[in-house]
Scaffold this active site. Structure first.
Site, PDB file in Angstrom:
ATOM      1  N   GLU A 192      25.329   6.302   1.196  1.00 43.86           N
ATOM      2  CA  GLU A 192      24.602   5.692   0.076  1.00 43.86           C
ATOM      3  C   GLU A 192      23.768   4.494   0.541  1.00 43.86           C
ATOM      4  OE1 GLU A 192      24.337   6.732  -2.971  1.00 43.86           O
ATOM      5  OE2 GLU A 192      25.948   8.198  -3.147  1.00 43.86           O
ATOM      6  N   GLU A 194      20.099   4.784  -7.623  1.00 46.91           N
ATOM      7  CA  GLU A 194      20.948   5.069  -6.457  1.00 46.91           C
ATOM      8  C   GLU A 194      21.433   3.786  -5.778  1.00 46.91           C
ATOM      9  OE1 GLU A 194      22.139   7.750  -4.814  1.00 46.91           O
ATOM     10  OE2 GLU A 194      21.403   9.252  -6.227  1.00 46.91           O
ATOM     11  N   HIS A 234      24.895   2.619  -6.220  1.00 42.21           N
ATOM     12  CA  HIS A 234      26.028   3.337  -5.621  1.00 42.21           C
ATOM     13  C   HIS A 234      26.541   2.645  -4.361  1.00 42.21           C
ATOM     14  CE1 HIS A 234      24.275   7.242  -7.587  1.00 42.21           C
ATOM     15  NE2 HIS A 234      24.561   6.296  -8.463  1.00 42.21           N
ATOM     16  N   GLU A 292      21.991  16.309  -4.131  1.00 35.82           N
ATOM     17  CA  GLU A 292      22.557  15.623  -5.298  1.00 35.82           C
ATOM     18  C   GLU A 292      23.845  16.315  -5.729  1.00 35.82           C
ATOM     19  OE1 GLU A 292      21.763  12.777  -6.305  1.00 35.82           O
ATOM     20  OE2 GLU A 292      19.643  12.468  -5.932  1.00 35.82           O
ATOM     21  N   ASP A 345      26.229   9.916 -12.081  1.00 31.05           N
ATOM     22  CA  ASP A 345      24.807   9.689 -11.781  1.00 31.05           C
ATOM     23  C   ASP A 345      24.246  10.829 -10.936  1.00 31.05           C
ATOM     24  OD1 ASP A 345      24.601   7.241 -13.015  1.00 31.05           O
ATOM     25  OD2 ASP A 345      24.123   6.101 -11.192  1.00 31.05           O
ATOM     26  N   GLU A 346      25.017  11.235  -9.930  1.00 31.00           N
ATOM     27  CA  GLU A 346      24.542  12.290  -9.020  1.00 31.00           C
ATOM     28  C   GLU A 346      24.287  13.578  -9.805  1.00 31.00           C
ATOM     29  OE1 GLU A 346      23.778  10.962  -6.449  1.00 31.00           O
ATOM     30  OE2 GLU A 346      25.346   9.826  -5.434  1.00 31.00           O
ATOM     31  N   HIS A 402      21.049  13.331 -11.602  1.00 28.83           N
ATOM     32  CA  HIS A 402      19.937  13.501 -10.653  1.00 28.83           C
ATOM     33  C   HIS A 402      19.793  14.968 -10.243  1.00 28.83           C
ATOM     34  CE1 HIS A 402      20.463   9.000  -9.397  1.00 28.83           C
ATOM     35  NE2 HIS A 402      19.852   9.138 -10.558  1.00 28.83           N
TER      36      HIS A 402
HETATM   37 FE   FE2 Z   1      22.133  10.924  -5.292  1.00 33.24          FE
HETATM   38 FE   FE2 Z   2      24.137   8.226  -4.671  1.00 28.15          FE
END
Ligand code: FE2
Ligand code: FE2
Length: 393
Positions: free
Chosen positions: A135, A173, A176, A226, A258-259, A262
Site C-alpha cells: 500500500e 488509497e 490504507h 483491486e 474500499d478495495e 475500486h
Molecule cells: Fe486498491
Molecule cells: Fe489499497
C-alpha cells in the site's frame, strides 16, 4: 502466485540497463564523444541504481486511433465511474481506528492495542507488513495509471473524468498505507526501520505491470489487482478476528471494503470496453493473462533478502492470506463478470483469445493441484521486518 522472471536478480544491479521498446518508438540515440572531450563522469560509478531493474519493457502498444475511444467515454466515466468515489467528508480516516494522541486515554488505548498484538503470531505480521508495504508504494501506482495513453492526468490537476478518478482513487488509497503503517508502529511487534527501508527501496524500483501504456491492459490489470487486495485484506481481517483482535480485524476489513468499491469501478470500465470493442478487449485480456498478472510489490527488497517478495508470498500462501487458488478464482470471477464466454461475432484471433481466457482458470488449477501433490520441504526464513525472527514458508 504469479511471479515474473525477467528481472535482474543481482544486487547491486548491472549498470546501464535501459528499456527496449518493441513497437517502433523513439529510442535514445547513442551519445558520441570525441576522445579529448570524453567526460570523466562516464568512467565513474553510477551515483544511484535502483535495487531491481526491469530488463525488457514494451511501450505504447495501443493503436493511436483508439485513444479516441477513451476521449469519447469522458461523460460516460463521469456518470458511471466517478460515482464509485466517496466524498471526503463521508470517508473514514485512519484516525477513526487509531488511539487519539491528543486524548488523555491515549496511553491506555495504545497499551490495549499492544496487548492484543502480542497474541498474534509472527507469520501473520509478515503478511500484514507485506500488505502495508504494498500500500505504501502508492506513488508508483499513481504513476502507473498516468502512463496510460488517453486517460493520463496531463497536468497533475486535469479536469478530465479519467484524471479526476486517478487523483481521487489515489487519495482514497493513501489512507490504507497510513492506517496500517500507524497501527504497525504502535503494535511494538515489528522493526519499523527495516520496513521503512523496504518502502523506500520499493518506490525507488517502481513496478512493471507490463501494461504498455495501454489502458485496455491497464484497466484489466487494476480490475485484477483491486480484487486481489480485497481478498488479501479480507483474509487478514478474518485471521485477526479468529485471534480475538477485533480492532485489527476492523482495520483490515475497512480497507478491504474500499478495495471492493475500486474493483467495481475498474471492472465497469472494462465491461464498457467489451461493449464497444469486444475484439480488442478480449485480446487484451488474453495478453495480460499470458504475461501473468504481476503483484504490485514484486520488486520488493529490504537491503538484505534478494528474494524477499517470493518469501513474503510463500508465507501469504501458507497462511491463506493470498494464494495461487485466489489467482485462478479472480480470473474466473472476471471471466464471469465480463461474460466473456457469451460474446459472439468475434474475429478468428479474438475467438481464440476468448477460448484461452475461458479455460485458463481450470488449467491453472490442475497445474496447482499437481504442484501441491509434490512433497514440499518445510523451510524457514528470517524476516528483517520482525527482527530476523524465523518464519515458516
Ligand atoms: Fe486498491
Ligand atoms: Fe489499497
Amino acid at each position: 502466485m504469479a511471479l515474473r522472471t525477467s528481472l535482474s536478480p543481482s544486487f547491486p544491479p548491472m549498470a546501464n540497463t535501459t528499456t527496449t521498446a518493441t513497437s517502433g518508438n523513439a529510442r535514445k540515440s547513442p551519445r558520441v564523444y570525441m576522445a579529448s572531450t570524453l567526460p570523466k563522469v562516464e568512467k565513474a560509478k553510477k551515483p544511484y541504481s535502483p535495487p531491481r531493474v526491469v530488463e525488457l519493457q514494451v511501450t505504447h502498444s495501443m493503436p493511436l486511433e483508439k485513444i479516441e475511444i477513451f476521449k469519447s467515454l469522458e461523460d460516460w466515466a463521469q456518470n458511471n465511474v466517478l460515482i464509485h468515489l466517496k466524498p471526503v467528508e463521508k470517508c473514514w480516516q485512519p484516525q477513526d481506528f487509531l488511539p487519539d494522541s491528543a486524548s488523555d486515554g491515549f496511553y491506555d488505548e495504545v497499551k490495549e492495542l499492544r496487548e492484543h498484538a502480542k497474541e498474534i503470531p509472527d507469520d501473520y505480521f509478515v503478511c500484514l507488513v507485506g500488505d502495508m508495504i504494498t500500500e505504501e508504494a502508492l506513488p508508483t501506482y499513481q504513476t502507473m495509471l498516468n502512463t496510460l495513453d488517453g486517460v493520463r492526468d496531463e497536468t497533475g490537476a486535469s479536469p478530465t473524468s479519467w484524471a479526476v478518478w486517478t487523483r481521487a482513487w489515489t487519495a482514497e488509497e493513501n489512507r490504507h498505507g497510513d492506517l496500517l503503517n500507524k497501527y504497525l508502529y504502535l503494535s511494538g511487534r515489528v522493526d519499523m526501520k527495516q520496513i521503512e527501508k523496504t518502502i523506500q527501496y520499493l518506490i525507488g524500483s517502481g513496478m512493471d505491470p507490463r501494461t504498455e501504456n495501454n489502458p485496455y491492459l491497464g484497466f484489466i490489470y487494476t480490475s485484477f489487482q483491486e480484487r486481489a487486495t480485497f481478498i488479501s485484506h479480507g483474509n487478514t481481517a478474518r485471521h485477526a478476528k479468529e485471534r480475538g483482535d477485533l480492532k485489527l480485524a476492523q482495520i483490515c476489513g475497512i480497507i478491504a471494503a474500499d478495495e471492493k468499491r475500486h474493483e467495481t469501478a475498474y471492472t465497469k470500465i472494462v465491461e464498457k470496453l467489451f461493449e464497444i470493442d469486444p475484439d480488442g478487449t478480449v485480446l487484451a485480456f488474453a495478453d495480460m493473462m499470458r504475461k501473468k498478472i504481476s503483484m504490485p510489490a514484486h520488486l520488493m527488497y529490504d537491503g538484505r533478502d534478494d528474494n524477499l517478495f517470493e518469501h513474503f508470498s510463500a508465507v501469504a500462501q501458507r497462511l491463506g492470506v493470498y494464494t495461487a487458488k485466489d489467482y485462478s478464482d479472480i480470473l474466473e470471477f472476471l471471466v464471469g463478470r465480463w461474460k466473456v464466454g457469451e460474446i459472439t461475432g468475434l474475429s478468428g484471433e479474438a475467438s481464440k483469445a476468448q477460448d484461452y481466457v475461458c479455460t485458463l482458470a481450470s488449467r491453472i488449477r490442475r497445474l496447482e493441484e499437481r504442484a501441491q501433490g509434490r512433497a514440499k520441504k518445510a523451510s524457514t526464513r528470517p524476516f528483517s521486518w520482525i527482527y530476523d525472527r524465523e518464519v515458516l514458508l
